[in-house]
Scaffold this active site. Structure first.
Site, PDB file in Angstrom:
ATOM      1  N   GLY A  70      26.227 -42.029 -23.569  1.00 54.30           N
ATOM      2  CA  GLY A  70      25.995 -41.451 -24.890  1.00 54.30           C
ATOM      3  C   GLY A  70      26.889 -40.252 -25.169  1.00 54.30           C
ATOM      4  CB  THR A  71      27.970 -37.410 -23.044  1.00 54.37           C
ATOM      5  OG1 THR A  71      26.629 -37.083 -22.692  1.00 54.37           O
ATOM      6  CG2 THR A  71      28.780 -36.143 -23.205  1.00 54.37           C
ATOM      7  CG  ASN A 150      17.311 -34.828 -27.085  1.00 57.34           C
ATOM      8  OD1 ASN A 150      17.769 -34.708 -28.214  1.00 57.34           O
ATOM      9  ND2 ASN A 150      17.451 -33.900 -26.167  1.00 57.34           N
ATOM     10  CD  GLN A 178      16.095 -39.758 -25.891  1.00 54.64           C
ATOM     11  OE1 GLN A 178      15.089 -40.436 -25.668  1.00 54.64           O
ATOM     12  NE2 GLN A 178      16.699 -39.079 -24.935  1.00 54.64           N
ATOM     13  CB  SER A 198      23.008 -43.922 -23.490  1.00 54.58           C
ATOM     14  OG  SER A 198      23.127 -43.656 -22.123  1.00 54.58           O
ATOM     15  CB  ALA A 199      22.972 -48.583 -20.182  1.00 55.28           C
ATOM     16  CG  HIS A 200      20.835 -43.118 -18.654  1.00 52.53           C
ATOM     17  ND1 HIS A 200      20.009 -42.046 -18.454  1.00 52.53           N
ATOM     18  CD2 HIS A 200      21.822 -42.673 -19.460  1.00 52.53           C
ATOM     19  CE1 HIS A 200      20.486 -41.000 -19.106  1.00 52.53           C
ATOM     20  NE2 HIS A 200      21.589 -41.358 -19.732  1.00 52.53           N
ATOM     21  CB  THR A 236      39.104 -49.989 -14.246  1.00 60.68           C
ATOM     22  OG1 THR A 236      40.495 -49.802 -13.972  1.00 60.68           O
ATOM     23  CG2 THR A 236      38.636 -51.311 -13.659  1.00 60.68           C
ATOM     24  CB  CYS A 324      18.214 -22.677 -16.622  1.00 64.49           C
ATOM     25  SG  CYS A 324      18.221 -21.212 -15.636  1.00 64.49           S
TER      26      CYS A 324
HETATM   27  N1  PLP Z   1      22.212 -38.041 -27.113  1.00 62.23           N
HETATM   28  C1  PLP Z   1      20.883 -37.962 -26.916  1.00 62.23           C
HETATM   29  C2  PLP Z   1      19.972 -37.873 -28.094  1.00 62.23           C
HETATM   30  C3  PLP Z   1      20.376 -37.965 -25.620  1.00 62.23           C
HETATM   31  O1  PLP Z   1      19.060 -37.868 -25.429  1.00 62.23           O
HETATM   32  C4  PLP Z   1      21.276 -38.058 -24.532  1.00 62.23           C
HETATM   33  C5  PLP Z   1      20.778 -38.001 -23.148  1.00 62.23           C
HETATM   34  O2  PLP Z   1      19.856 -37.313 -22.823  1.00 62.23           O
HETATM   35  C6  PLP Z   1      22.642 -38.149 -24.800  1.00 62.23           C
HETATM   36  C7  PLP Z   1      23.071 -38.146 -26.105  1.00 62.23           C
HETATM   37  C8  PLP Z   1      23.638 -38.273 -23.705  1.00 62.23           C
HETATM   38  O3  PLP Z   1      23.652 -39.561 -23.185  1.00 62.23           O
HETATM   39  P1  PLP Z   1      24.243 -39.878 -21.745  1.00 62.23           P
HETATM   40  O4  PLP Z   1      23.306 -39.285 -20.756  1.00 62.23           O
HETATM   41  O5  PLP Z   1      24.313 -41.360 -21.660  1.00 62.23           O
HETATM   42  O6  PLP Z   1      25.601 -39.245 -21.704  1.00 62.23           O
END
Ligand code: PLP
Length: 393
Positions: A70-71, A150, A178, A198-200, A236, A324
């Site tokens: 996602g980032t 999130n 999310q 994002s997959a996780h 890759t 933090c």
């Molecule tokens: N955007 C949101 C709203 C998220 O909650 C997160 C992860 O916590 C991200 C982006 C980042 O995703 P990733 O962990 O796959 O980089």
């Protein structure tokens, strides 16, 4: 008992998804760009995963680009669109409650000469659409607003925002990291130009994500190198990860309402009991327009970090809204944006339920939470001192 209530941070990989990924580590390990049979087998798997993901969000296959998460998708969409459209203008609109992947990026762009307007949200965390409209200028080329938050789980009116963006001929990116797997997503119906995934967060592997780019929309590349992802993103391909993402996305879309219904029931049961059994709390976020698994509370008079640590000692995993940074605990920018007083924002905990959680786990957590909150409040001069005033906040 071990209870994982941090599914918004990440989810356990679904065993069935993991099984599908396994052959792509030691058997079908070719580089998806190689021309030989090993490569072709890997490439076929990537193509199938792309189709699955496209189906899950109502996109065409060639509108889906795999990334590292996602980032990266957020960074690519926003920076890529910003620089590509500099001729049109340098103004971007976002909100005050975005994820760090968006906010930090925007702060960086501001230093490079872009102008960013951060739209307010109401007390439930919903974007102010009137303010959004008024913020658009001839120099605005991009709106980036998350589909679901999130921390507090609030869902934004994405379709309405897309309509406004279309009306003013401004690109619209939404971070749906999310939201995906939680609400029905159809990119065509929503009318977005870019969507980060994002997959996780959907019981898939970490380190893999995707960016939806509407066909016909062009943005700058971020990772240059090889010709992967139709020359748009070098590197890759993470074949096992992509395969896992494809299956996780298929599962997320197929069983959406049954899964989210079950999670919502459990979350609601938990929230009801917490309300009835623990005094002096605030339920943060919208009552109904929120992610099915999200429950975010501020426990007045005590610190979220202390609650987290004590729950952890009891085997319960949750998270706080605080970040933090440089030795000082800063309250969550999301809670401050929805108007939670700073002293209460410090006492906030996010419980995020997922498909593996059970009623027994919810019961166990409530019992431990009651004891933890009581014992911390017994020790808290702040709670005793402010008790009278705080009840009214
Ligand atoms: N955007 C949101 C709203 C998220 O909650 C997160 C992860 O916590 C991200 C982006 C980042 O995703 P990733 O962990 O796959 O980089």
């Amino acid at each position: 008992m071990k209870v994982y209530l941090d599914n918004s941070a990440t989810t356990k990989v679904d065993e069935a998804v993991f099984e599908k990924m396994k052959p792509y580590f030691c058997e079908i390990y070719g580089n998806a760009n190689s021309l030989h049979s090993f490569g072709r087998a890997a490439d076929k798997a990537v193509a199938e995963a792309r189709q699955k993901l496209a189906n899950a969000i109502g996109a065409k296959k060639n509108e889906v680009y795999f990334t590292s998460g996602g980032t990266e998708s957020d960074n690519w969409a926003i920076r890529g669109a910003a620089y590509r459209n500099l001729k049109k203008g340098n103004h971007i609109i976002s909100s005050k409650i975005e994820h760090a992947a968006v906010i930090q990026l925007l702060r960086g762009l501001e230093k490079s000469g872009f102008e960013v307007t951060y739209i307010d949200v109401d007390k439930d965390g919903i974007i102010d659409l009137e303010q959004l409209k008024k913020a658009i200028t001839p120099k605005t080329m991009l709106i980036s607003i998350m589909a679901a938050n999130n921390e507090i789980g609030t869902l934004q009116p994405i379709r309405e925002i897309a309509q406004i963006a279309n009306e003013y001929k401004v690109y619209f990116h939404t971070d749906a990291v999310q939201a995906f797997g939680n609400i029905e997503i159809d990119v065509k119906d929503l009318g977005v130009d870019f969507m980060s995934l994002s997959a996780h967060k959907i019981y898939g592997p970490k380190g893999v994500g995707a960016l939806y780019i509407k066909s016909g929309v062009v943005i700058d590349k971020q990772l240059v190198g090889g010709h992967q992802e139709r020359t748009m993103r070098g590197g890759t391909s993470n074949v096992p990860g992509i395969v896992g993402f494809g299956f996780a996305a298929e599962e997320a879309a197929n069983n959406l309402s049954i899964r989210t219904g079950k999670i919502r029931n459990l979350r609601d049961y938990f929230v009801d009991r917490v309300f009835k059994e623990i005094p002096d709390i605030i339920y943060n976020g919208h009552k109904t327009k929120r992610l099915s698994g999200n429950a975010n509370f501020s426990f007045k008079g005590i610190e979220g970090e202390s609650i987290l640590q004590r729950l952890d000692l009891n085997g319960i995993a949750v998270s706080t809204g605080s970040a933090c940074s440089s030795g000082s605990l800063e309250p969550s920018h999301v809670l401050l944006a929805i108007g939670v007083p700073i002293e209460h924002a410090h006492g906030s905990i996010r419980f995020s339920f997922g498909k593996y959680n059970t009623r027994e786990e919810a019961d166990y957590t409530i019992e431990k939470l009651k004891a933890v909150v009581k014992s911390l409040r017994d020790l808290s001069p702040l709670y005793v001192q402010l008790e009278g005033d705080m009840k009214n906040v």
